[in-house]
Design a protein around this motif. Sequence first.
Motif, PDB file in Angstrom:
ATOM      1  N   ALA A   1      -5.504  -0.585 -12.875  1.00  0.00           N
ATOM      2  CA  ALA A   1      -4.242  -0.956 -13.498  1.00  0.00           C
ATOM      3  C   ALA A   1      -4.307  -0.757 -15.014  1.00  0.00           C
ATOM      4  CB  ALA A   1      -3.895  -2.403 -13.168  1.00  0.00           C
TER       5      ALA A   1
ATOM      6  N   GLN B   1       2.332   1.770  -3.451  1.00  0.00           N
ATOM      7  CA  GLN B   1       1.350   2.291  -4.400  1.00  0.00           C
ATOM      8  C   GLN B   1       1.128   3.785  -4.184  1.00  0.00           C
ATOM      9  OE1 GLN B   1      -2.184  -0.077  -4.840  1.00  0.00           O
ATOM     10  NE2 GLN B   1      -3.389   1.595  -5.668  1.00  0.00           N
ATOM     11  N   GLN B   2       1.066   4.187  -2.928  1.00  0.00           N
ATOM     12  CA  GLN B   2       0.894   5.606  -2.619  1.00  0.00           C
ATOM     13  C   GLN B   2       2.112   6.421  -3.081  1.00  0.00           C
ATOM     14  OE1 GLN B   2       0.352   6.398   1.553  1.00  0.00           O
ATOM     15  NE2 GLN B   2      -0.240   8.525   1.233  1.00  0.00           N
TER      16      GLN B   2
ATOM     17  N   TYR C   1       4.180   5.716  -5.551  1.00  0.00           N
ATOM     18  CA  TYR C   1       4.181   5.813  -7.013  1.00  0.00           C
ATOM     19  C   TYR C   1       3.086   6.746  -7.517  1.00  0.00           C
ATOM     20  CZ  TYR C   1       7.906   2.700  -8.435  1.00  0.00           C
ATOM     21  OH  TYR C   1       9.153   2.167  -8.685  1.00  0.00           O
ATOM     22  N   GLN C   2       1.952   6.780  -6.834  1.00  0.00           N
ATOM     23  CA  GLN C   2       0.899   7.720  -7.227  1.00  0.00           C
ATOM     24  C   GLN C   2       1.353   9.161  -7.037  1.00  0.00           C
ATOM     25  OE1 GLN C   2      -2.289   6.229  -4.758  1.00  0.00           O
ATOM     26  NE2 GLN C   2      -3.273   5.153  -6.459  1.00  0.00           N
TER      27      GLN C   2
ATOM     28  N   ASP D   1       0.833  -1.211   0.000  1.00  0.00           N
ATOM     29  CA  ASP D   1       0.000   0.000   0.000  1.00  0.00           C
ATOM     30  C   ASP D   1       0.864   1.256   0.000  1.00  0.00           C
ATOM     31  OD1 ASP D   1      -2.167  -1.648   0.037  1.00  0.00           O
ATOM     32  OD2 ASP D   1      -2.643  -1.364   2.157  1.00  0.00           O
TER      33      ASP D   1
ATOM     34  N   LEU E   1       1.375  -2.574  -9.414  1.00  0.00           N
ATOM     35  CA  LEU E   1       1.003  -2.473  -7.998  1.00  0.00           C
ATOM     36  C   LEU E   1      -0.516  -2.541  -7.838  1.00  0.00           C
ATOM     37  CD1 LEU E   1       3.493   0.322  -6.886  1.00  0.00           C
ATOM     38  CD2 LEU E   1       3.391  -1.987  -5.927  1.00  0.00           C
ATOM     39  N   GLN E   2      -1.237  -1.839  -8.689  1.00  0.00           N
ATOM     40  CA  GLN E   2      -2.703  -1.850  -8.614  1.00  0.00           C
ATOM     41  C   GLN E   2      -3.264  -3.230  -8.947  1.00  0.00           C
ATOM     42  OE1 GLN E   2      -3.150   1.365 -11.398  1.00  0.00           O
ATOM     43  NE2 GLN E   2      -3.531   2.898  -9.795  1.00  0.00           N
TER      44      GLN E   2
ATOM     45  N   SER F   1      -4.150   2.818 -15.851  1.00  0.00           N
ATOM     46  CA  SER F   1      -2.782   3.350 -15.752  1.00  0.00           C
ATOM     47  C   SER F   1      -1.975   3.002 -16.991  1.00  0.00           C
ATOM     48  CB  SER F   1      -2.087   2.797 -14.501  1.00  0.00           C
ATOM     49  OG  SER F   1      -2.705   3.277 -13.326  1.00  0.00           O
TER      50      SER F   1
ATOM     51  N   LEU G   1       3.080   1.466 -11.579  1.00  0.00           N
ATOM     52  CA  LEU G   1       1.889   1.718 -10.771  1.00  0.00           C
ATOM     53  C   LEU G   1       0.784   0.731 -11.135  1.00  0.00           C
ATOM     54  CD1 LEU G   1       0.260   3.367  -8.733  1.00  0.00           C
ATOM     55  CD2 LEU G   1      -0.268   4.986 -10.575  1.00  0.00           C
TER      56      LEU G   1
END
Length: 528
Positions: free
Chosen positions: A164, A77-78, A80-81, A74, A154-155, A167, A151
């Motif tokens: 995903a 992912q945050q 990379y966002q 998590d 990860l999603q 993205s 990303l």
Amino acid sequence: MTIKRLLLIAMTLLAVGLSSISLSNSWQKPQFQSLLELYQTNIVLQAQAWQPEDSSESDIQNFRELILGDKPLDSAQQQYQQAQQSVQGNLEKTKQKLAQLHSPSTTIITTPKPLPEKSPATQISGQSQEKQLQKSLQQQEKLLAELNLRLGILQATAGETEKAISSWSQLSQTAEVDSQTELQATANVLTGIWSNPPRVLPNSQQLIQNNLAGWFRSTALIQLYQLQQRQDALTAVETERQETASAAILKLALIATIPSVTALIGSILLVFLLLQRLIKGKEAILAQNAELVWSTPWNGETVLQVFVFGFLLMGQLFIPELLTLLPLPRGTGNARIEAFSVFVSYLLVATGAVSVLYLSIKRYFPLPEQWFRFSLKGNWFLWGLGGYCTALPIVVIVSLINQQLWRGQGGSNPLLQLALESRDFVALGIFFFTAAIAAPLFEEFLFRGFLLPSLTRYIPVWAAILASSVLFAVAHLSLSEILPLTALGIVLGLVYTRSRNLLSSMLLHSLWNSGTLLSLFLLGSGNN
């Protein structure tokens, strides 16, 4: 006014103009710290797959939380966002600036006010600004594509398949260079293997192996091999992932433990020194030589001459022009050649600056006592080592504040990224020699050995430390590094003025650069 003085004024304005342009151009570039955070996130992702056979589940969970945090996937992912949003914002700004350049109604002013309207710096800026922006645009587009690829994985791993695919769909459909075309093809492969129903496109394995690295590559390959029911290949990837995870755990422990222990020792030492200064006053260690100024036989004009001709113009005009005449290969992508080119450039700048310094002050020989003092006697080693420990927590805190101010912009020393991305030990050895040996010797000789003492002719020692530190930071020509390098320069100045031995500040500087390179090597080796 003499011709010599007029020439010095003109060259000073030119040097200030070129430096201002370089600093302004660094605003177009991302901070190196943002890239480092992503590299560390990638190692965390590799480490979270670690599964030792001889430990209980509770022990593994406790160790993971200690090293990796509560929810590493998590958090990644945050991270990379945030990186994606930052690059997207910078990309839009770059496009706007390019549009302004092409607008006939827009007047572009890039020359600092001290320069004449038609100075060489104005011409250089006018000719190179669009090229710089175009290069920055291409780099940001490629980086954004790579971020979207990762990303999306990860999603998809988190079960957010629609996000995903969204993205991956954001990658440019009209890529003009081969690298971006391959990234687009890789996005199509990932979309296929995570779709419902899944589909396997031609060259899927090769595209994944060529355009993804570390945890992202192994995760995509596992998904592909499961679809293809290739059990042997799947077992090989999972075995390799476990080996990589064990190595990543060790790297994270080294990256986290050594600086943390050093920072803790430095914090304790810093508190002790400050308390001693409050209690003992002028008898404290920090008060040693605090007000003792150097006997300076030359004036400010000599100082200006050394830095304008010997450092600023040597590094930004004379040596770059000389290098264009030398038969050095450029743009080859070879790490050894890049490392050697950096070393040669630095050696030429250092030689030129020291030569100008020598010619400027040789008429004052023999110099008064304490000038350019090197001595193996005394406690210089303790000053250097203690200074390094205390500098670490100070610079870390300043860097955290600095990141909030610059929001990922402001550029960084290009040598850091070259060292981070290099996989060649010979190249890394050349980078190490340049950064950990050559740079401390030259920069301490110039900034602490010459500039700081020279300034004490006009201002108190504490003000000379501050002024020389700011100039030391600005000389690195990266906006985002000015505050952290000023903080480091202040510690270097304090160590030198208290010990009165250049070996102490050189040791501190060398330890700092060596620690940085070690961290870069560990981070870079974990992102293959």
